[in-house]
Design an enzyme around this catalytic site. Structure first.
Site, PDB file in Angstrom:
ATOM      1  N   GLY A 169      -4.737  -8.283  59.056  1.00  0.00           N
ATOM      2  CA  GLY A 169      -4.181  -6.990  58.705  1.00  0.00           C
ATOM      3  C   GLY A 169      -5.097  -5.867  59.170  1.00  0.00           C
ATOM      4  O   GLY A 169      -5.898  -6.019  60.094  1.00  0.00           O
ATOM      5  N   SER A 170      -5.016  -4.736  58.487  1.00  0.00           N
ATOM      6  CA  SER A 170      -5.654  -3.517  58.994  1.00  0.00           C
ATOM      7  C   SER A 170      -7.173  -3.477  58.903  1.00  0.00           C
ATOM      8  O   SER A 170      -7.785  -2.540  59.409  1.00  0.00           O
ATOM      9  CB  SER A 170      -5.072  -2.297  58.271  1.00  0.00           C
ATOM     10  N   THR A 171      -7.805  -4.461  58.253  1.00  0.00           N
ATOM     11  CA  THR A 171      -9.272  -4.488  58.305  1.00  0.00           C
ATOM     12  C   THR A 171      -9.741  -4.689  59.747  1.00  0.00           C
ATOM     13  O   THR A 171     -10.854  -4.321  60.105  1.00  0.00           O
ATOM     14  CB  THR A 171      -9.842  -5.613  57.420  1.00  0.00           C
ATOM     15  N   MET A 172      -8.871  -5.254  60.596  1.00  0.00           N
ATOM     16  CA  MET A 172      -9.199  -5.449  62.011  1.00  0.00           C
ATOM     17  C   MET A 172      -9.353  -4.121  62.737  1.00  0.00           C
ATOM     18  O   MET A 172     -10.027  -4.038  63.777  1.00  0.00           O
ATOM     19  CB  MET A 172      -8.096  -6.292  62.658  1.00  0.00           C
TER      20      MET A 172
ATOM     21  N   ASP B  45      -0.356  -1.062  54.952  1.00  0.00           N
ATOM     22  CA  ASP B  45      -1.236  -0.110  55.617  1.00  0.00           C
ATOM     23  C   ASP B  45      -1.717  -0.671  56.939  1.00  0.00           C
ATOM     24  O   ASP B  45      -2.684  -0.240  57.486  1.00  0.00           O
ATOM     25  CB  ASP B  45      -2.428   0.245  54.722  1.00  0.00           C
TER      26      ASP B  45
END
Length: 737
Positions: A318-321, A737
């Protein structure tokens, strides 16, 4: 008479011959034994030695596992094994029987003290083999690893034939404490009908050989009754105890983490929780935990999860990338925080499916790339990968950050991630954490480069190994730099931008990951979960992996924490970030305080008068306000500013919104999460009539963002307190998100 005498002589002759033959045979046998020392292949000397020389085993102690602070995590302790003597021959005095004389009574009384049915105990006590009644019997798992108190309780029963053999058991004083990292020990029968302790998971498995010692022995000469001879010789071969292992795990921080996971697990009952705390300057893992977990002594819960999810399971992050995509763009000098783009939807190629922002593809109009990071815009990162970095350059950075291989952490069964990078759409989705899959430990390693001024540290959990027999260190781990994907300046810029994800009102981490006294930099993530049956992503408000990868203090991070919560049981009024923040915040704050990390000095609030921008062009007005530290919001399409709210007579805090109206048609801004104070600025500047429902921050507006309106229209807004997420009403398609 002579004939009778002749018969006697003949018989005597035959007897003489027979005796002579027997004598010759015995003589030959004696000479043969003297020359070979064997009878029927049996060595007589060895046989004699076995009768008169006894040997006892001196058991080695399995090595102890410690925390970095020297607290015991796993150690061997004394235990007792229950046995029953069945052979009647051991009893010499019938008044004092040494064997089991009443199996029924013995079974009935033992069943009250060991975990075995009375019928099964009776079966064991009346057991017979082909050779008859066995000398003694054991009671399996129920009769092993008995405590001293249980032993005493059984002894008080005074049951004939019931005795004990001293044994050892693995003791885990902290219970569920980094269980999948530490592992557990199981006793298994070997080929010699003896019991070996075998490490089954984690450190107990990977260092089983080092932890397992070598048994010693004590041999001595005895008489035929087995008693030590007065002048008999004794020979002692000392046991070699297993080596002791010191981990990088900090007991306090691990306890903070376990406690928080317990609370969230009980409150939200998610499918999984994964959490890691690391020192970014060294790569040391200070805490690692997951749910479901298990108790290493009782094995309760082991069937729910055999894997260390932090290192053995890869999934779409997810968006932690986006942290690493952002850092790559800054390093290449192509990221322009004030540059603008059209949010909402973006097609990578003419034939590909469009990339959509997480609010159903509506987006937020034309926004800056900084705001795109804060709002976690998928479109922003798709454009960064394709148009700014380029596919080949971005792929190089994936390798530089270590996503193309496993980290090499000193734990068993580590898996590597999988990069999907064939089609253009796969390439851009990798940039915002979809399609490609990585492990949590890979993300931790990559994040050390952001926190540690560009130096990426290999994660490790073994601090040192000590040979207690020689009292020497046989292995000592040292921090290892495994790459420098970005510069120190890029790392600082990345942290500063990630800090606004938490501090800016538009940030997906705003009001959730803020910690009083400490500045946090980090990124939220909401990863979709593939359905193994359909091959598509699961649908539903809770069917995501919600995560946060954060570090603090922002300017010089001492800790990195990664938390992921899969499919928590939340209602439509609860954001999936809540269970994640209920782990991250208390663990980070408590750990920083425990490590004596001083809170940052509170900066003095800066305020100044709003500059007068009426009469300026829209572009110049925006530039002037931004230079003064304010945030301009344009609500008119014209070229010239005719109204501003507040005007130049007001003192304003740095970072506050200033509403400026052009001389053209009016267009409504997206006011999600705005305070009522800022909403009233818009109504004043546009001469709108307003109706409000609730208190707090805006969650719904009747005039949609980007739509046109005229002066005098009614604006109806619904407000809610975003600091109380349980009551927060967020549409389903705005959760991602």
């Amino acid at each position: 008479m002579q004939r009778k005498q002749a018969n006697i002589n003949f018989g005597a002759t035959i007897l003489f011959v027979v005796f002579c033959l027997l004598f010759l045979i015995l003589l030959f046998r004696l000479i043969s034994i003297q020359m070979t020392g064997e009878i029927l292949g049996v060595d007589l000397a060895a046989r004699a030695q076995s009768l008169y020389e006894k040997e006892k085993v001196i058991e080695a102690k399995r090595g102890t596992i410690y925390t970095r602070n020297g607290d015991v995590i796993a150690e061997d302790t004394n235990s007792y094994k229950l046995v029953a003597i069945l052979n009647k021959k051991v009893t010499k005095n019938k008044k004092k029987p040494m064997h089991v004389v009443n199996p029924e009574l013995t079974a009935k009384k033992l069943a009250k003290l060991i975990d075995l049915e009375e019928s099964e105990i009776h079966r064991i006590l009346t057991k017979k083999t082909k050779k008859g009644v066995p000398f003694q019997v054991e009671f399996g798992k129920a009769g092993r690893d008995l405590s001293l108190q249980t032993k005493r309780n059984i002894e008080e029963l005074r049951l004939p034939g019931i005795t004990f053999i001293q044994d050892s058991q693995r003791f885990y004083p902290n219970g569920k404490f980094a269980s999948h990292l530490v592992g557990y020990v199981e006793k298994k029968e070997n080929s010699e009908d003896k019991t070996d302790a075998i490490g089954m998971l984690g450190i107990e498995k990977s260092l089983n050989e080092a932890l397992t010692g070598q048994n010693g022995s004590f041999s001595y000469e005895s008489d035929v009754w087995g008693d030590l001879l007065p002048n008999g010789k004794g020979l002692v071969k000392p046991a070699k105890n297993g080596q002791d292992v010191y981990l990088t795990i900090d007991k306090k921080i691990q306890t903070f983490l376990e406690d928080s996971l317990n609370k969230v697990d009980k409150k939200y009952t998610p499918e999984k929780i994964i959490a890691i705390v690391a020192d970014p300057k060294t790569g040391e893992i200070l805490a690692m935990a997951q749910r479901p977990s298990f108790h290493p002594k009782t094995k309760e819960g082991i069937n729910e999860s055999w894997h260390n999810e932090a290192i053995e399971n890869s999934f779409e992050p997810g968006s932690t990338m986006k942290i690493f995509t952002l850092a790559s763009a800054i390093e290449e000098g192509v990221f322009n925080s004030s540059g603008s783009f059209q949010s909402g939807s973006y097609k990578v190629t003419e034939n590909s499916s469009p990339v959509k922002d997480h609010n159903g593809g509506r987006g937020w109009g034309t926004i800056s790339y900084l705001e795109g990071v804060q709002r976690s815009s998928n479109v922003a990162f798709a454009k960064i990968v394709k148009e700014q970095l380029g596919f080949e350059v971005f792929k190089e950075y994936l390798s530089k950050f270590g996503f193309n291989q496993s980290t090499g952490i000193d734990l068993p069964n580590e898996t590597s991630g999988k990069i999907l990078y064939e089609w253009p759409l796969e390439k851009v989705t990798t940039g915002f954490g979809q399609g490609s899959a990585f492990t949590p430990i890979q993300q931790i390693q990559a994040a050390t480069a952001i926190a540690n001024d560009g130096s990426m540290m290999q994660p490790y959990v073994i601090s040192k190994i000590i040979d207690t027999n020689k009292n020497e260190v046989v292995k000592k781990s040292k921090p290892k730099v495994v790459g420098n994907p970005i510069s120190a300046d890029t790392a600082k810029q990345t942290r500063d931008i990630l800090g606004t994800v938490v501090t800016a009102e538009e940030g997906t981490g705003y009001n959730r990951y803020n910690i009083e006294g400490y500045e946090v930099a980090g990124k939220t993530g909401t990863a979709q979960i593939p359905d193994p049956k359909s091959g598509r992503y699961l649908k539903g408000h809770k069917n995501y992996i919600f995560s946060f990868l954060g570090m603090a203090p922002k300017d010089d991070p001492e800790l990195i924490i990664y938390v992921a919560v899969q499919q928590p049981n939340i209602d439509l009024n609860t954001n999936g970030a809540e269970p994640v923040s209920e782990i991250f915040k208390p663990v980070m704050k408590s750990s920083l305080q425990y490590l004596n990390i001083e809170p940052s000095q509170k900066k003095k609030t800066q305020s100044s008068k709003t500059p007068d921008v009426t009469g300026m062009s829209v572009v110049d007005a925006q530039k002037r306000l931004e230079e003064e530290g304010f945030k301009p919001i344009v609500i008119g399409e014209g070229k010239k500013i005719i109204t501003q709210v507040p005007d130049s007579t007001f003192n304003m805090l740095k970072g506050e919104r200033v509403i400026i109206k052009g001389d053209g048609k009016l267009k409504m801004p997206d006011m999600s999460k705005w305070s009522l104070r800022d909403v009233l600025k818009v109504t004043k500047a546009a001469n709108l009539k307003i109706n409000t429902v609730g208190n707090g921050y805006l969650v719904k507006q009747n005039i949609k963002p980007g739509s046109k309106f005229i002066e005098g229209d009614y604006l109806i807004v619904e407000l809610n307190n975003l600091s109380k997420p349980a009551n927060q009403k967020i549409p389903y398609d705005e959760v991602l998100d």
